[in-house]
Design an enzyme around this catalytic site. Sequence first.
Site, PDB file in Angstrom:
ATOM      1  CG  MET A   1      -6.467  -0.569  -0.476  1.00 45.42           C
ATOM      2  SD  MET A   1      -5.943  -1.655  -1.593  1.00 45.42           S
ATOM      3  CE  MET A   1      -4.481  -2.823  -0.710  1.00 45.42           C
ATOM      4  CB  SER A 298     -12.324  -8.023   2.807  1.00 49.07           C
ATOM      5  OG  SER A 298     -10.431  -9.025   3.089  1.00 49.07           O
ATOM      6  CG  ASP A 299     -10.804  -1.502   2.503  1.00 53.68           C
ATOM      7  OD1 ASP A 299      -9.719  -1.654   1.716  1.00 53.68           O
ATOM      8  OD2 ASP A 299     -11.355  -0.806   1.788  1.00 53.68           O
ATOM      9  CD1 TRP A 300      -4.958  -3.956   5.734  1.00 53.76           C
ATOM     10  CD2 TRP A 300      -4.060  -3.911   4.337  1.00 53.76           C
ATOM     11  NE1 TRP A 300      -3.643  -4.396   5.867  1.00 53.76           N
ATOM     12  CE2 TRP A 300      -3.345  -4.252   4.563  1.00 53.76           C
ATOM     13  CE3 TRP A 300      -3.912  -3.875   3.119  1.00 53.76           C
ATOM     14  CZ2 TRP A 300      -1.591  -4.746   4.075  1.00 53.76           C
ATOM     15  CZ3 TRP A 300      -2.376  -3.802   2.251  1.00 53.76           C
ATOM     16  CH2 TRP A 300      -1.631  -4.370   3.392  1.00 53.76           C
TER      17      TRP A 300
END
Length: 766
Positions: A1, A298-300
């Site tokens: 992220m 979620s990731d970024w």
Amino acid sequence: MKFISSKAAFAMVMLPALVATILMTQSCGKSGDVDSLYRDPSQPVEARVNNLLSQMTLEEKIGQLNQLSMPYGEGAFENLCDAVSRGEVGSLLNVPTAALSDSLQRVAIDSSRLGIPLLLARDVIHGYKTVFPIPLGQAATFDTALVKLSARIAATEASSDGIRWTFAPMIDIARDPRWGRIAEGCGEDVYLTSVMAKAMVDGFQGDDLTSPSSIAACAKHFAGYGASEAGRDYNSTYITERQLRNVYLPPFEEACKAGCLTYMSSFNDNDGVPSSGNKHLLTDILRGDWGFDGFVVSDWASVNEMVSHGFCSDPKDAAMKGLTAGLDMEMVSGTYIRYLKELVEEGKVSIDDIDRSVANILRVKFKLGLFENPYTGTPQSVKYDKAHLAAARQSAAEGTVMLKNDNATLPLSTDIKRILVTGPMADAPHDQLGTWAFDGEKDSTVTVLDALRDIYGDKVQIIYEPGLGYSRDKNTAGIAKAVNAARNADAVIAVVGEEAILSGEAHSLADINLLGAQGELIEALSRTGKPLVTVFIAGRPLTIAKQVEESDAVLYSFHPGTMGGPAIADLLFGVVSPSGKLPVTFPKSVGQIPVYYSEKNTGRPASGHETLLNDIPAEAGQTSLGCTSYYLDAGFGPLFPFGYGLSYGDFSYSDLAIDKSSYGVDDTIKATVTLSNNGKREATEVAQLYVRDMVGSVTRTVKELKGFKRVTLAPGESTQVTFELPVSELAFYGLDMERKVEPGDFTLWIGGDSDCTLSTDFEVTQ
């Protein structure tokens, strides 16, 4: 992220007062008809989850799925408080101070209708204030107890500022050092990464989740991200289902067994399906096969990025596909908060899907005791505690690998008169911390130069000529000064490598040679004829064959953190014997990548008697080269194999034995070996056990690590080392895609690295 750095001005003393003013003016306080069963800690967690969920509006539910990063700018804080008071935020990341953490929690508790606390998160990857070696360096310790301790210390320090969730451990199997994020993980091996995953989860989360010093771990990146094509970050992967289950998923399953509270979806698409919208991964495997009951973040901005992937038509479509796949919380991109209500009204997302994800998030908040203790409860004095610094020093020492020591160049003697310290990493406190060290402070970092001066400056004259200003520096003007100083020294310590910014997320490299003029510096120092000790400080394996050849001794430290300097000084002067082992194979050249020990044999395996370029006669016949699997210009083997590492001892293995020659699938193999230290110094060896399944329903790897033990022996001492290996751990996904042990013949090795040769055979029957 990704990370948006905090501004120092944001930690203003006025913010708590501003929060108090906002609280007094809020009009959406708790309703008097709220059923307060969920606030009763004596109730079972599921009863509390269901009670709270039944009272939430759709807007409040969607708010729990929304994670924001701390905003900046005029009016941003007031707007954030308004959103929190309306129940539109479930989690915040990058809140910079304890005072601000408590202030925001107060808005959530006292001003929102239901008083649901925020889950405050931060990237605490390898330490908070006390920075430990990067995870790749911690894996090099082969010391799970020490890795667990480092995570516990990181949690203790981070929780003092209100952080109760970290995005670690990163447990991607990574076999391409061009990929910058190899720094964040534990290397190439399935078993080593799996046991380190458990150690880190146990350390972050502690023995009591409700303790103020416990922080939720997050296993990332789920899944297969380490196979990113060509080592380029964010890139696609092409992993088969069998390879996914045999290689890339086992560390994540181990994290689940350890009770990891959260997972993070990865940026990559695998076989065309982005992980943030991959129901097979997030629901079928994670929840169906493994029984995971935490939540997935979620990731970024990776939900919205499914539009760029070409998997979703627009952000609204991305919100639908993410939520229905099993992605519970969205990090920062905001598609859930904007579109989920509309999608529910249109019948494209069911309220059951919403409730499932909200329940997963609430369950974690209840398990962490946030409803009872939402505010900071760990004293600020824990930062840089003496015990924490001592553990960081030990971790840096154990994680540093000695790759070469010709003519017993090391350890250095305090009887020598003058030492030259040179190289751009010798006094680089910022870069020594490595990637993902947002809260580490260079003013609290002890460099190699600092340590040598502080510890040995009254015994040995320490001369310092940096030679180069930083690792990419191509200005060679300072090299001559370093060479002149070397001629007047009794030994030379050259500290080279790569800056922190050159590894980690978004920092992939096509060329992993030593950058700048560092190679010229080493070459020039070597020509002086003075004993040359080269210390590498880097975030990944580098292609350093030439520099290794030019050096008399070589230490390799994966960005060692706050106490890296004293740790390296301890190794240089023999206060501690090197014991680190490589968690990843070192290639001779970038063209060998991917190169790793647990490869397949192929139908034409290299024999070790390769014909190389300079061996080929002119007009050679087409079949004169042996027709086996290797490179004409690099041969077959790597520069250094997985598990390799020297010490100040001289270890030998003998008398390998197993308790019987045939085992059933429910048996345990007992293997013993005699380990001897034939050297003149006490030292620690990491004994490693490898296994090969000789024939399977699908082809098997030539070796697999299945156990290791750290053993310390005095000079001349021998001991019997015993491993117990359950036969069940030989299971794999075969042709029928069922995980099981296949009967047949096996070979077992015990030795000091993956190239060990001492072996014995056994059979597994039905």
